[in-house]
Design a protein around this motif. Structure first.
Motif, PDB file in Angstrom:
ATOM      1  N   GLU A  66      80.299  59.590  56.790  1.00 32.99           N
ATOM      2  CA  GLU A  66      78.987  60.198  56.501  1.00 32.99           C
ATOM      3  C   GLU A  66      77.995  59.214  56.507  1.00 32.99           C
ATOM      4  OE1 GLU A  66      76.796  63.456  53.848  1.00 32.99           O
ATOM      5  OE2 GLU A  66      78.172  61.957  52.947  1.00 32.99           O
ATOM      6  N   LYS A  67      76.741  59.510  57.140  1.00 35.99           N
ATOM      7  CA  LYS A  67      75.730  58.662  56.815  1.00 35.99           C
ATOM      8  C   LYS A  67      74.572  59.075  55.732  1.00 35.99           C
ATOM      9  CE  LYS A  67      74.820  56.502  61.258  1.00 35.99           C
ATOM     10  NZ  LYS A  67      73.760  56.568  62.399  1.00 35.99           N
ATOM     11  N   ASP A  68      74.357  58.261  54.940  1.00 34.09           N
ATOM     12  CA  ASP A  68      73.485  58.765  53.727  1.00 34.09           C
ATOM     13  C   ASP A  68      72.031  57.795  53.914  1.00 34.09           C
ATOM     14  OD1 ASP A  68      72.011  59.269  51.622  1.00 34.09           O
ATOM     15  OD2 ASP A  68      73.639  58.713  50.107  1.00 34.09           O
TER      16      ASP A  68
ATOM     17  N   ARG B 133      75.837  62.779  46.701  1.00 33.12           N
ATOM     18  CA  ARG B 133      75.147  61.390  47.200  1.00 33.12           C
ATOM     19  C   ARG B 133      74.959  60.337  46.306  1.00 33.12           C
ATOM     20  NH1 ARG B 133      72.058  62.287  52.965  1.00 33.12           N
ATOM     21  NH2 ARG B 133      73.914  62.963  54.340  1.00 33.12           N
TER      22      ARG B 133
ATOM     23  N   SER C  17      69.439  57.521  52.385  1.00 32.57           N
ATOM     24  CA  SER C  17      68.811  57.070  51.144  1.00 32.57           C
ATOM     25  C   SER C  17      69.472  55.882  50.523  1.00 32.57           C
ATOM     26  CB  SER C  17      68.914  58.027  50.249  1.00 32.57           C
ATOM     27  OG  SER C  17      70.368  58.374  49.595  1.00 32.57           O
TER      28      SER C  17
ATOM     29  N   PRO D  22      73.884  52.703  56.601  1.00 31.18           N
ATOM     30  CA  PRO D  22      73.531  53.761  55.692  1.00 31.18           C
ATOM     31  C   PRO D  22      74.879  54.874  55.468  1.00 31.18           C
ATOM     32  CG  PRO D  22      72.989  54.279  57.886  1.00 31.18           C
ATOM     33  CD  PRO D  22      73.397  52.955  58.057  1.00 31.18           C
ATOM     34  N   TYR D  23      75.975  54.068  55.672  1.00 30.97           N
ATOM     35  CA  TYR D  23      77.417  54.876  55.566  1.00 30.97           C
ATOM     36  C   TYR D  23      77.628  54.943  54.064  1.00 30.97           C
ATOM     37  CZ  TYR D  23      77.616  54.184  60.751  1.00 30.97           C
ATOM     38  OH  TYR D  23      77.409  54.119  61.822  1.00 30.97           O
ATOM     39  N   ASN D  24      78.022  56.401  53.868  1.00 32.13           N
ATOM     40  CA  ASN D  24      78.307  56.747  52.447  1.00 32.13           C
ATOM     41  C   ASN D  24      79.724  56.288  52.114  1.00 32.13           C
ATOM     42  OD1 ASN D  24      78.122  57.595  49.897  1.00 32.13           O
ATOM     43  ND2 ASN D  24      78.232  59.630  50.721  1.00 32.13           N
TER      44      ASN D  24
END
Length: 728
Positions: A381-383, A642, A385, A349-351
């Motif tokens: 940052e983790k995202d 995001r 989605s 999930p890394y952005n």
């Protein structure tokens, strides 16, 4: 903590602020306790019931209505005989039999209840009538309603224990476990439960699942109406034995319904999942754990179907794309199905652009994978989605916790070694992988994939280069030193065995390209220019020749249309103006600077009809350039958004801007295709490309194009776009 009543208690228990749990040694119902319970329930109903006094149902009496559902052929008499011999006084409960068939057929089974002084009624569940649960709640006369199936069997103290545990805001769950907490799961059927009637009627009316699913009904009581799930361990004289044919949810949604049962085995569970997902948002941690545990159960059912019918996976993915789940256990959906390995040092999930492109690649390949990636906490940052992109095709996420560096040899070695260890743990269960796909921006990916390929020669390895690894955008050599290692010795030995020339270099980036060219079965480039450029500078021509033979051109994938509406964004736009958008970092000398200069030089009557919206993480240089040009009022600066929000935002503007990297003074032909183009291409909006002649971007179906550095051409495009405002 309050003590719990146990079988054979000879003294009243300490019940603290729960007087309804009081239990005397004679096991009779204390009238004062019942009165206190009744008053608490009345207050709860008074605060929550908004109907007028005239429309309210008849007041509910103290005690419990036991709803027993039956169908022809059930041993109803056996169930009712146990109900007739309860230690709970007959005037504290009544029985309602809801039968799916003729009433006369069950009348002989009622005699035992009548003889024991228990009030009993029979209701026929005619075709089209609400199921037994809803009919029973509607006809219940008591403040509590309990449920049994005709095949259930209960001990003589069952009702007494269930009523003793009840309160106005709890769902009582019968369990055979000595430790109730070990069984703290959300049941899939109402049989074996006792609920507060008034709240349960409202929850039943709120149950929007197809077929009025029991688990959704119970979850509604826990989430919407704030009830507490209270498991009660029942053994010995209070034992509860559930009919084995009941209890697998939605009337036993079976796993073996046959080849054409997608509606039963997938659509049914998916309806429940959507309902539970909506209910779970904002509920207490303990209730959330119960709901999510049942979500896992429903996903296991879909997994069982997909194991038998793998061709249905695409249909399941379409259903997932249509609903934005807060929580979805993709690993359970794909359990036991991954025969491929995806190696991406940076992954969801890394952005990060590299992670997003690899997530898109996994989806595009439609191959169930175990994904190996590096832990990048603190670096990216983790995202969460982003998992919606790749999650439907990932079984295991194998997160390798090593230092994060782009091309540091020690970190590459650590990722390779620990990654192989983690992969080996999974292979002990499922055996070697049939396919490996690795992608490089971050160089460690190919080193791990190459090591795996050398150990598993039958595995097909596909290696992708998003951009050149050993050269930067200006054509300069990227360099990072490497040290001798056992892995390099293995590589050299295998190269010699194949009769190929060895690479003589101490540069990590050279080796990254070399091992892919030599060992991969397919080498993926995003465009022909990149292929020609990378192979032109390869230090070992024989390796480059091998790569050319197995080269594949595959631009970055574009996601399905559903992704552009998954995360709706509010961004008001003046309909009298034309709105352009640019997403990405700003460089005054690259692309967007041309747009700003062209905008500043337009006649005021045209430029005042244009607004440029820039979404960037580095706005300082942009603000400075805007002030210098005097166009600050024409440009709206926004922070980065995001990924899924970006896709939705991209669909809102009159035109999207993408620019080539400026390479003309370093490259004969631009070898870079911006990954942003693949996202713009699915937006349904016109795209303006600022391009170099012959670049990969210049060959795409752009709505507008102007050469990088040509201000007059950019102004021509702006004039055409301004005309959109005139046409409105």
């Amino acid at each position: 903590m309050n003590e719990k009543p146990t079988q054979g208690d000879s003294h009243p228990v300490n019940v603290g602020d729960r007087p309804w749990q009081a239990h005397s040694e004679e096991r009779a119902v204390d009238e004062s306790v019942v009165a206190a319970w009744s008053e608490a329930l009345a207050q709860l109903r008074s605060a929550s019931d908004q109907t007028s006094a005239a429309s309210r149902p008849a007041p509910l009496s103290r005690g419990l209505t036991l709803v027993v559902s039956a169908v022809p052929g059930d041993d109803l008499a056996g169930c009712l005989d146990a109900v007739a011999h309860q230690s709970l006084a007959p005037d504290h409960y009544d029985v309602l039999v809801v039968v799916d068939g003729p009433v006369a057929a069950v009348e002989p089974a009622l005699h035992g209840l009548t003889a024991a002084g228990v009030s009993v009624r029979v209701m026929q569940a005619a075709p089209g009538m609400l199921r037994a649960r809803d009919a029973g709640l509607a006809a219940s006369r008591r403040q509590l309603t309990g449920f049994l199936a005709a095949g259930d069997r209960i001990g003589p103290d069952y009702l007494d224990r269930m009523v003793a545990a009840a309160d106005p805001a709890s769902v009582i769950l019968a369990t055979g476990a000595e430790n109730a907490q070990a069984e703290a799961t959300l049941p899939t059927t109402v049989t074996g439960t006792v609920v507060p009637t008034a709240l349960a009627r409202r929850a039943s009316a709120d149950d929007a699942s197809d077929g009025h699913d029991d688990v959704v009904f119970l979850a509604t009581l826990l989430t919407t109406y704030g009830c507490e799930a209270r498991p009660v361990p029942l053994t010995g004289p209070a034992a509860y034995h559930q009919d084995p044919n009941v209890g697998s949810g939605a009337d036993s949604r079976a796993i073996d319904q046959g080849p054409d049962d997608f509606d039963i085995r997938v659509m049914g569970p998916m309806s429940v999942l959507r309902s539970l997902d909506g209910l779970s948002r904002g509920c207490s941690p303990s209730t959330l754990a119960l709901v999510r545990a049942h979500i896992d159960t429903e996903v296991d059912r879909i997994n069982a179907h997909l194991r038998a019918h793998p061709d249905d996976h695409g249909r399941v993915v379409e259903l997932l794309d249509a609903h934005g789940f807060d929580y979805f256990p993709y690993e359970r959906l794909n359990r036991g199905r991954a025969r491929a390995l995806a190696v991406a040092y940076c992954f969801a999930p890394y952005n990060d652009t590299s992670a997003i492109v690899m997530a898109k690649r996994v989806r595009d390949r439609q191959d169930i994978v175990d994904a190996v990636f590096n832990v990048m906490d603190g670096k990216r940052e983790k995202d969460p989605s982003i998992r919606r992109v790749s999650g439907p095709y990932v079984e295991n996420e194998i997160a390798v916790d090593t230092p994060t560096y782009f091309s540091n040899w020690a970190s590459i070695e650590a990722f390779r070694e620990l990654g192989l260890e983690r992969i080996a743990e999974i292979e002990r269960v499922k055996g070697p992988y049939e396919r490996v796909y690795s992608r490089v921006m971050w160089t460690a990916s190919h080193f791990l994939a190459a090591a795996y390929k050398m150990r598993n020669s039958a595995t097909t390895w596909t290696a992708e280069f998003s951009d050149p690894a050993a050269r930067d955008v200006q054509g300069e050599v990227r360099s990072a030193p490497l040290s001798e290692s056992a892995f390099l010795d293995e590589v050299r030995a295998e190269v010699r065995r194949r009769g190929l020339p060895l690479l003589v270099s101490d540069n990590v980036l050279d080796w990254c390209e070399y091992i892919a060219y030599v060992f991969a079965d397919r080498v993926v480039f995003t465009n022909p220019n990149q292929l020609e450029y990378m192979l032109s500078y390869a230090p070992v021509p024989e390796a480059a020749a091998l790569a050319r033979e197995k080269a594949v051109i595959s631009p970055h994938p574009t996601l399905p249309p559903a992704f552009y509406s998954m995360v709706e964004q509010s961004y008001p736009l003046d309909a009298s103006l034309v709105h352009l958008a640019y997403f990405g970092n700003f460089y005054a000398t690259r692309g967007l600077g041309d747009v700003l200069t062209a905008l500043a030089g337009l006649e005021p009557s045209i430029r005042d009809r244009i607004r440029l919206h820039v979404f960037t993480g580095k706005a300082t240089e942009l603000r400075k350039h805007m002030d210098e040009l005097g166009i600050a009022d024409l440009v709206v600066i926004n922070p980065f958004v995001r990924f899924l929000a970006f896709l939705n935002m991209a669909s809102k503007f009159d035109c999207l801007i993408v620019n080539d990297a400026v390479t003309a003074d370093k490259h004969a032909r631009n070898p870079y295709l911006p990954s942003k183009w693949s996202d713009y291409a699915g937006s349904g909006r016109p795209v303006w490309g600022l391009v170099e002649a012959g670049s990969p971007l210049s060959t795409q179906p752009l709505h507008h194009a102007s050469p990088v550095g040509d201000i007059a051409a950019a102004q021509d495009v702006l004039r055409k776009l301004a005309a959109i405002a005139d046409a409105r």
